[in-house]
Scaffold this active site. Structure first.
Site, short mmCIF file in Angstrom:
data_model
loop_
_atom_site.label_atom_id
_atom_site.label_comp_id
_atom_site.label_asym_id
_atom_site.label_seq_id
_atom_site.Cartn_x
_atom_site.Cartn_y
_atom_site.Cartn_z
N CYS A 124 4.22 3.25 -0.15
CA CYS A 124 3.21 3.89 -0.99
C CYS A 124 2.27 4.76 -0.15
O CYS A 124 1.56 5.60 -0.70
CB CYS A 124 2.44 2.85 -1.81
SG CYS A 124 1.56 1.64 -0.83
N HIS A 125 2.30 4.59 1.17
CA HIS A 125 1.48 5.46 2.04
C HIS A 125 1.97 6.91 1.99
O HIS A 125 1.26 7.81 2.39
CB HIS A 125 1.47 4.94 3.49
CG HIS A 125 2.81 4.90 4.14
ND1 HIS A 125 3.68 3.82 3.98
CD2 HIS A 125 3.44 5.80 4.94
CE1 HIS A 125 4.78 4.07 4.67
NE2 HIS A 125 4.66 5.25 5.26
#
Length: 152
Positions: A124-125
């Protein structure tokens, strides 16, 4: 015990990993005590930390670890979509929403990123806002460091 966890200090700070018998169920930054789990360094957790170290050192782009998600069907679809974002690339919340067939899902994508149980492995980064905003559940500094690792 069927659930295990262990925390360890890494290049990017403390990381806690939890597993069931055969898959990763949780990976987050910080030293986190997990209730109803046995604190022990299992072979699976040791392998996960080894792969994380390789990733932090720029020697690994893809994780070879089984994961287990206890989330809703929609969140599972979103998290699965995140795993398709190529190493070193980013996409917006709206890009992911469109891939899921509904551009109005952008906020749901953002909330799913915020509650991602398995950071880094589910990347998700690599998701940003359209305006380039860098929110991250573990803090924008760690997000920038992860993206920097992937740029080199």
């Amino acid at each position: 015990y069927h659930l295990f966890y262990y925390y360890k200090y890494t290049k990017l700070g403390w990381i806690t990993i939890a597993t069931n018998k055969d898959s990763i169920t949780f990976l987050h930054f910080g030293k986190i005590k997990i209730i109803n789990c046995k604190y022990i360094l299992t072979i699976l957790i040791e392998d996960a930390f080894k792969q994380l170290e390789e990733y932090f050192n720029g020697q690994r782009q893809i994780f070879n670890l089984l994961i287990s998600l206890n989330v809703t069907k929609l969140k599972k679809q979103i998290l699965n979509e995140l795993t398709k974002i190529p190493y070193g690339k980013t996409q917006t919340y709206q890009d992911i929403a469109i891939k899921l067939g509904n551009k109005n899902y952008a906020r749901i994508v953002g909330n799913t990123c915020k509650t991602n149980p398995i950071l880094i492995i589910i990347p998700c980064h690599r998701v940003t806002a359209k305006n380039g905003n860098c929110n991250y559940v573990a803090g924008s500094k760690i997000k920038k460091n992860l993206l920097l690792i992937e740029k080199n």
